[in-house]
Write a protein that holds these residues in place. Structure first.
Motif, PDB file in Angstrom:
ATOM      1  N   LEU A 161       0.827  -1.204   0.000  1.00  0.00           N
ATOM      2  CA  LEU A 161       0.000   0.000   0.000  1.00  0.00           C
ATOM      3  C   LEU A 161       0.863   1.255   0.000  1.00  0.00           C
ATOM      4  O   LEU A 161       0.570   2.232  -0.699  1.00  0.00           O
ATOM      5  N   LYS A 162       1.951   1.225   0.743  1.00  0.00           N
ATOM      6  CA  LYS A 162       2.876   2.359   0.765  1.00  0.00           C
ATOM      7  C   LYS A 162       3.487   2.569  -0.622  1.00  0.00           C
ATOM      8  O   LYS A 162       3.651   3.711  -1.081  1.00  0.00           O
ATOM      9  N   CYS A 169      -0.652   7.857  -5.711  1.00  0.00           N
ATOM     10  CA  CYS A 169      -2.051   7.745  -5.292  1.00  0.00           C
ATOM     11  C   CYS A 169      -2.395   8.908  -4.346  1.00  0.00           C
ATOM     12  O   CYS A 169      -1.707   9.132  -3.354  1.00  0.00           O
ATOM     13  N   ASP A 170      -3.471   9.643  -4.653  1.00  0.00           N
ATOM     14  CA  ASP A 170      -3.829  10.836  -3.885  1.00  0.00           C
ATOM     15  C   ASP A 170      -4.747  10.552  -2.706  1.00  0.00           C
ATOM     16  O   ASP A 170      -4.798  11.327  -1.750  1.00  0.00           O
ATOM     17  N   TYR A 188      -4.463   3.301  12.324  1.00  0.00           N
ATOM     18  CA  TYR A 188      -3.319   3.433  13.224  1.00  0.00           C
ATOM     19  C   TYR A 188      -2.080   2.775  12.614  1.00  0.00           C
ATOM     20  O   TYR A 188      -0.983   3.355  12.615  1.00  0.00           O
ATOM     21  N   ARG A 189      -2.259   1.581  12.050  1.00  0.00           N
ATOM     22  CA  ARG A 189      -1.122   0.841  11.493  1.00  0.00           C
ATOM     23  C   ARG A 189      -0.533   1.543  10.274  1.00  0.00           C
ATOM     24  O   ARG A 189       0.698   1.640  10.130  1.00  0.00           O
ATOM     25  N   GLY A 194       3.759   5.733   7.719  1.00  0.00           N
ATOM     26  CA  GLY A 194       3.974   6.924   6.906  1.00  0.00           C
ATOM     27  C   GLY A 194       2.981   7.132   5.782  1.00  0.00           C
ATOM     28  O   GLY A 194       3.229   7.959   4.894  1.00  0.00           O
ATOM     29  N   ILE A 195       1.858   6.432   5.790  1.00  0.00           N
ATOM     30  CA  ILE A 195       0.815   6.628   4.781  1.00  0.00           C
ATOM     31  C   ILE A 195      -0.134   7.700   5.285  1.00  0.00           C
ATOM     32  O   ILE A 195      -0.911   7.467   6.210  1.00  0.00           O
ATOM     33  N   GLU A 196      -0.066   8.879   4.681  1.00  0.00           N
ATOM     34  CA  GLU A 196      -0.789  10.034   5.220  1.00  0.00           C
ATOM     35  C   GLU A 196      -1.921  10.534   4.328  1.00  0.00           C
ATOM     36  O   GLU A 196      -2.607  11.488   4.677  1.00  0.00           O
TER      37      GLU A 196
END
Length: 287
Positions: A161-162, A169-170, A188-189, A194-196
């Protein structure tokens, strides 16, 4: 309007998904259903691409009509599992010509008869290609609060996903889930990793008993005990089960908004009455 800008400009959003017909004969019925949902003035609507791209030729047309006739921002899906790079290039060009600004970039389900093209293995590769063709598109991607069914560990899924987010990916939209604690733990995970980007919960109102088994089979979603009790209680009364399912989904959405997760996407299954029920229950909360 680009979805990422909509999220910045509006505190709470509610959107609905529709899917193209399986055959051209069904186009008019889908068009009417989509129009009824559009008349509710959702913040945007997404239009799916169909398994293996089988109904893809109508995705852009339905999306453009929703945008041009009803003024509703649209998110057009694009899957790559059975697409060549040349086909992707054609579809992206077509979306651009229709004035579509948002693409939901997905790998898609592998067809039962097997893959017919091997240019793509993952959605990350599709996102890279879209960005290389036209950086102006706002790109959404999928995520799985309970982990992707093809990944043995959720930690592995989050690594992928990262990579997807880093590719451009926006925002992310989740697979369906029925227990909000699942989403909160997932958020949370991924934030720890670092996925913001914004994460949009995908809510599926369960309005008939067949959906339960199908939801588990397709997505691996866990069915909470209280939902099982609801379905068992009203299984033989379709109208009561539909209303109970709309209320259950509405309660999920209210809880999400109360906990600061305020951009909600509803898998309305081309059913205007479900969209109307959700909108009715949330009318004073989302406006």
């Amino acid at each position: 309007m680009k979805i990422k800008d909509l999220f910045k400009n509006k505190e709470v959003t509610l959107s609905f998904e529709v899917f193209p017909p399986k055959t051209d004969d069904g186009y008019e019925a889908v068009e009417k259903a989509a129009a009824r949902i559009a008349e509710l003035k959702p913040d945007f609507m997404s239009v799916t691409y169909g398994a293996g791209g089988g109904t893809s030729k109508n995705t852009g047309n339905i999306a453009a009509d929703l945008q041009d006739k009803y003024g509703v921002p649209v998110l057009a899906h694009l899957t790559c599992v059975s697409s060549t790079r040349d086909l992707v290039r054609e579809v992206v060009k077509s979306y651009r010509e229709k004035g579509i600004e948002n693409i939901m970039a997905l790998r898609g389900d592998i067809p039962k008869e097997g893959r017919i093209a091997f240019d793509y293995n993952h959605a990350t590769e599709l996102i890279y290609d879209i960005k290389s063709l036209d950086e102006s598109f706002c790109i959404g991607g999928a995520c799985y609060p309970e982990g992707h069914v093809e990944c043995e560990r959720q930690s592995e899924d989050i690594i992928h996903l990262k990579e997807k987010v880093d590719a451009g990916c926006d925002f992310l939209t989740t697979q369906m889930f029925f227990d909000n604690s699942t989403l909160y733990q997932f958020l949370y995970r991924i934030r720890e990793k670092g996925i913001e980007v914004p994460v949009v919960p995908g809510i599926m109102p369960i309005t008939n008993k067949r959906q339960v088994a199908r939801s588990v089979a397709l997505s691996g979603s866990t069915i909470p005990q209280k939902m099982k009790i609801m379905v068992d209680r009203f299984a033989d009364d379709p109208e009561k089960l539909k209303e109970a399912g709309i209320i259950y989904a509405s309660d999920q959405i209210i809880d999400l908004i109360s906990n600061g997760v305020s951009h909600i996407h509803v898998y309305s299954m081309n059913k205007p009455d479900i969209a109307e029920g959700i909108m009715r229950n949330l009318s004073t909360i989302i406006r």
